[in-house]
Scaffold this motif. Structure first.
Motif, PDB file in Angstrom:
ATOM      1  N   CYS A 123       0.821  -1.219   0.000  1.00  0.00           N
ATOM      2  CA  CYS A 123       0.000   0.000   0.000  1.00  0.00           C
ATOM      3  C   CYS A 123       0.851   1.263   0.000  1.00  0.00           C
ATOM      4  O   CYS A 123       1.888   1.311   0.628  1.00  0.00           O
ATOM      5  N   GLY A 124       0.337   2.282  -0.669  1.00  0.00           N
ATOM      6  CA  GLY A 124       0.971   3.587  -0.647  1.00  0.00           C
ATOM      7  C   GLY A 124       2.296   3.647  -1.375  1.00  0.00           C
ATOM      8  O   GLY A 124       3.095   4.546  -1.165  1.00  0.00           O
ATOM      9  N   ARG A 125       2.548   2.683  -2.245  1.00  0.00           N
ATOM     10  CA  ARG A 125       3.802   2.635  -2.985  1.00  0.00           C
ATOM     11  C   ARG A 125       3.500   2.446  -4.459  1.00  0.00           C
ATOM     12  O   ARG A 125       2.405   2.061  -4.836  1.00  0.00           O
ATOM     13  N   TRP A 126       4.503   2.681  -5.271  1.00  0.00           N
ATOM     14  CA  TRP A 126       4.335   2.422  -6.694  1.00  0.00           C
ATOM     15  C   TRP A 126       4.313   0.902  -6.895  1.00  0.00           C
ATOM     16  O   TRP A 126       5.250   0.201  -6.563  1.00  0.00           O
ATOM     17  N   ILE A 127       3.232   0.389  -7.402  1.00  0.00           N
ATOM     18  CA  ILE A 127       3.089  -1.046  -7.620  1.00  0.00           C
ATOM     19  C   ILE A 127       2.188  -1.245  -8.830  1.00  0.00           C
ATOM     20  O   ILE A 127       1.328  -0.408  -9.120  1.00  0.00           O
ATOM     21  N   LEU A 162      -0.824  -2.309 -10.976  1.00  0.00           N
ATOM     22  CA  LEU A 162      -2.237  -2.481 -10.635  1.00  0.00           C
ATOM     23  C   LEU A 162      -2.632  -3.958 -10.567  1.00  0.00           C
ATOM     24  O   LEU A 162      -3.286  -4.365  -9.603  1.00  0.00           O
ATOM     25  N   PRO A 163      -2.246  -4.807 -11.534  1.00  0.00           N
ATOM     26  CA  PRO A 163      -2.618  -6.223 -11.410  1.00  0.00           C
ATOM     27  C   PRO A 163      -2.057  -6.877 -10.150  1.00  0.00           C
ATOM     28  O   PRO A 163      -2.689  -7.763  -9.573  1.00  0.00           O
ATOM     29  N   HIS A 164      -0.897  -6.435  -9.685  1.00  0.00           N
ATOM     30  CA  HIS A 164      -0.320  -6.988  -8.449  1.00  0.00           C
ATOM     31  C   HIS A 164      -1.144  -6.560  -7.245  1.00  0.00           C
ATOM     32  O   HIS A 164      -1.443  -7.378  -6.368  1.00  0.00           O
ATOM     33  N   LEU A 165      -1.514  -5.300  -7.195  1.00  0.00           N
ATOM     34  CA  LEU A 165      -2.303  -4.803  -6.067  1.00  0.00           C
ATOM     35  C   LEU A 165      -3.670  -5.480  -6.020  1.00  0.00           C
ATOM     36  O   LEU A 165      -4.153  -5.862  -4.956  1.00  0.00           O
ATOM     37  N   VAL A 166      -4.270  -5.687  -7.175  1.00  0.00           N
ATOM     38  CA  VAL A 166      -5.556  -6.386  -7.254  1.00  0.00           C
ATOM     39  C   VAL A 166      -5.394  -7.837  -6.805  1.00  0.00           C
ATOM     40  O   VAL A 166      -6.219  -8.361  -6.046  1.00  0.00           O
ATOM     41  N   ALA A 167      -4.312  -8.492  -7.231  1.00  0.00           N
ATOM     42  CA  ALA A 167      -4.076  -9.888  -6.851  1.00  0.00           C
ATOM     43  C   ALA A 167      -3.828 -10.024  -5.349  1.00  0.00           C
ATOM     44  O   ALA A 167      -4.331 -10.962  -4.716  1.00  0.00           O
ATOM     45  N   ALA A 179      -7.878  -1.420   3.234  1.00  0.00           N
ATOM     46  CA  ALA A 179      -6.726  -0.602   2.838  1.00  0.00           C
ATOM     47  C   ALA A 179      -6.313  -0.907   1.396  1.00  0.00           C
ATOM     48  O   ALA A 179      -6.035   0.014   0.611  1.00  0.00           O
ATOM     49  N   LEU A 180      -6.285  -2.174   1.046  1.00  0.00           N
ATOM     50  CA  LEU A 180      -5.931  -2.559  -0.321  1.00  0.00           C
ATOM     51  C   LEU A 180      -6.986  -2.069  -1.316  1.00  0.00           C
ATOM     52  O   LEU A 180      -6.649  -1.554  -2.393  1.00  0.00           O
ATOM     53  N   TYR A 181      -8.255  -2.225  -0.960  1.00  0.00           N
ATOM     54  CA  TYR A 181      -9.349  -1.736  -1.805  1.00  0.00           C
ATOM     55  C   TYR A 181      -9.157  -0.242  -2.079  1.00  0.00           C
ATOM     56  O   TYR A 181      -9.246   0.213  -3.222  1.00  0.00           O
ATOM     57  N   ASN A 182      -8.891   0.516  -1.026  1.00  0.00           N
ATOM     58  CA  ASN A 182      -8.697   1.959  -1.180  1.00  0.00           C
ATOM     59  C   ASN A 182      -7.477   2.280  -2.028  1.00  0.00           C
ATOM     60  O   ASN A 182      -7.509   3.222  -2.829  1.00  0.00           O
ATOM     61  N   ASP A 183      -6.405   1.517  -1.873  1.00  0.00           N
ATOM     62  CA  ASP A 183      -5.206   1.754  -2.687  1.00  0.00           C
ATOM     63  C   ASP A 183      -5.468   1.459  -4.163  1.00  0.00           C
ATOM     64  O   ASP A 183      -4.991   2.185  -5.031  1.00  0.00           O
ATOM     65  N   VAL A 184      -6.189   0.385  -4.445  1.00  0.00           N
ATOM     66  CA  VAL A 184      -6.557   0.091  -5.835  1.00  0.00           C
ATOM     67  C   VAL A 184      -7.369   1.261  -6.384  1.00  0.00           C
ATOM     68  O   VAL A 184      -7.117   1.740  -7.495  1.00  0.00           O
ATOM     69  N   HIS A 185      -8.328   1.753  -5.594  1.00  0.00           N
ATOM     70  CA  HIS A 185      -9.169   2.865  -6.039  1.00  0.00           C
ATOM     71  C   HIS A 185      -8.339   4.128  -6.294  1.00  0.00           C
ATOM     72  O   HIS A 185      -8.575   4.843  -7.272  1.00  0.00           O
ATOM     73  N   LYS A 186      -7.358   4.387  -5.433  1.00  0.00           N
ATOM     74  CA  LYS A 186      -6.489   5.567  -5.633  1.00  0.00           C
ATOM     75  C   LYS A 186      -5.646   5.413  -6.898  1.00  0.00           C
ATOM     76  O   LYS A 186      -5.428   6.379  -7.622  1.00  0.00           O
ATOM     77  N   LEU A 187      -5.167   4.210  -7.130  1.00  0.00           N
ATOM     78  CA  LEU A 187      -4.332   3.958  -8.301  1.00  0.00           C
ATOM     79  C   LEU A 187      -5.147   4.023  -9.589  1.00  0.00           C
ATOM     80  O   LEU A 187      -4.689   4.548 -10.601  1.00  0.00           O
ATOM     81  N   ASN A 188      -6.379   3.482  -9.536  1.00  0.00           N
ATOM     82  CA  ASN A 188      -7.238   3.518 -10.719  1.00  0.00           C
ATOM     83  C   ASN A 188      -8.696   3.437 -10.278  1.00  0.00           C
ATOM     84  O   ASN A 188      -9.201   2.360  -9.952  1.00  0.00           O
ATOM     85  N   ALA A 189      -9.364   4.573 -10.291  1.00  0.00           N
ATOM     86  CA  ALA A 189     -10.755   4.671  -9.826  1.00  0.00           C
ATOM     87  C   ALA A 189     -11.730   3.911 -10.713  1.00  0.00           C
ATOM     88  O   ALA A 189     -12.872   3.667 -10.313  1.00  0.00           O
ATOM     89  N   PRO A 240      -6.004  -2.831 -24.910  1.00  0.00           N
ATOM     90  CA  PRO A 240      -5.194  -1.607 -24.954  1.00  0.00           C
ATOM     91  C   PRO A 240      -3.716  -1.916 -25.183  1.00  0.00           C
ATOM     92  O   PRO A 240      -3.186  -2.870 -24.620  1.00  0.00           O
ATOM     93  N   MET A 241      -3.096  -1.114 -26.016  1.00  0.00           N
ATOM     94  CA  MET A 241      -1.666  -1.290 -26.311  1.00  0.00           C
ATOM     95  C   MET A 241      -0.814  -0.453 -25.357  1.00  0.00           C
ATOM     96  O   MET A 241       0.309  -0.817 -25.049  1.00  0.00           O
ATOM     97  N   ARG A 242      -1.364   0.680 -24.923  1.00  0.00           N
ATOM     98  CA  ARG A 242      -0.658   1.583 -24.015  1.00  0.00           C
ATOM     99  C   ARG A 242      -1.647   2.090 -22.987  1.00  0.00           C
ATOM    100  O   ARG A 242      -2.849   2.084 -23.216  1.00  0.00           O
ATOM    101  N   PHE A 243      -1.088   2.559 -21.889  1.00  0.00           N
ATOM    102  CA  PHE A 243      -1.950   3.161 -20.885  1.00  0.00           C
ATOM    103  C   PHE A 243      -1.142   4.094 -20.022  1.00  0.00           C
ATOM    104  O   PHE A 243       0.077   4.012 -19.967  1.00  0.00           O
ATOM    105  N   SER A 244      -1.848   4.973 -19.339  1.00  0.00           N
ATOM    106  CA  SER A 244      -1.228   5.803 -18.314  1.00  0.00           C
ATOM    107  C   SER A 244      -1.873   5.423 -16.986  1.00  0.00           C
ATOM    108  O   SER A 244      -2.991   4.890 -16.946  1.00  0.00           O
ATOM    109  N   VAL A 245      -1.166   5.670 -15.904  1.00  0.00           N
ATOM    110  CA  VAL A 245      -1.669   5.326 -14.579  1.00  0.00           C
ATOM    111  C   VAL A 245      -2.982   6.058 -14.339  1.00  0.00           C
ATOM    112  O   VAL A 245      -3.088   7.258 -14.573  1.00  0.00           O
ATOM    113  N   GLY A 246      -3.982   5.314 -13.907  1.00  0.00           N
ATOM    114  CA  GLY A 246      -5.289   5.886 -13.603  1.00  0.00           C
ATOM    115  C   GLY A 246      -6.246   5.916 -14.781  1.00  0.00           C
ATOM    116  O   GLY A 246      -7.413   6.278 -14.623  1.00  0.00           O
TER     117      GLY A 246
END
Length: 190
Positions: free
Chosen positions: A68-72, A74-79, A141-151, A168-174
């Motif tokens: 939580c609260g770190r650069w990670i 999104l699929p890892h945080l969800v997992a 806490a994890l749910y909230n971090d996922v939401h912060k990373l990508n609402a 998608p071929m490319r993406f930006s955070v969020g």
């Protein structure tokens, strides 16, 4: 051979595949390695003598601050969130079994393959009631971090619709594209 640095992004697909195979302990070990050693600036990805994916039997009840609260990814945080949900289910099942007067444990239906995480010594020996409360807080806490990373992620998980067809071929955070990529990697595991 594949690079340890994983410039193809295979590390984003692997956790959900492990979860689908009920290899939740191995998944948690994998995720923990990437969140700790895999994030070290001085790790020499070209040195094949360094330990690699060497975390074994990590404690799935431990605090989530390494995620939580770190650069990670999104699929890892969800997992990690899903693994913690599964650990909660294991503990609730064990607590339920402890309360059975006949001493019989709940019999899984035919074809059910129990999660490898249920064999973790930390789960077997813990105070189930205390850990259930802690796990619920960790999942929030994890749910909230996922939401912060990508609402976009949680709403799309509940109603995926056309997002499961997106490539998608490319993406930006969020972005919606980041959510679509993560959703496609993790949806079947949920």
């Amino acid at each position: 051979y594949l690079s340890r640095g994983d410039n193809m992004g295979s590390r984003d697909v692997i956790p959900s595949l492990m979860i689908r195979l009920q290899q939740d302990q191995e998944c948690y070990d994998f995720l923990k390695w990437w969140a700790t050693t895999g994030q070290q600036d001085d790790y020499d990805w070209g040195n094949n003598t360094l330990p690699y994916l060497d975390v074994r039997n990590a404690n799935p009840l431990e605090p989530v601050d390494i995620f939580c609260g770190r650069w990670i990814d999104l699929p890892h945080l969800v997992a990690v969130t899903l693994v913690k949900v599964k650990v909660l289910q294991v503990l609730q099942g064990l607590l339920e079994d402890m309360g059975r007067p006949d001493g019989m444990t709940h019999m899984p239906e035919l074809g059910f393959c129990p999660s490898t995480i249920s064999n973790n010594p930390n789960i077997i020996t813990c105070d189930k009631r205390v850990e259930i409360g802690r796990l619920k807080a960790q999942i929030r806490a994890l749910y909230n971090d996922v939401h912060k990373l990508n609402a976009h992620f949680w709403p799309a998980l509940m109603n995926p619709g056309k997002h499961l067809d997106a490539k998608p071929m490319r993406f930006s955070v969020g972005s919606v594209e980041q959510m679509q990529m993560a959703l496609n990697f993790t949806y079947e595991a949920w």
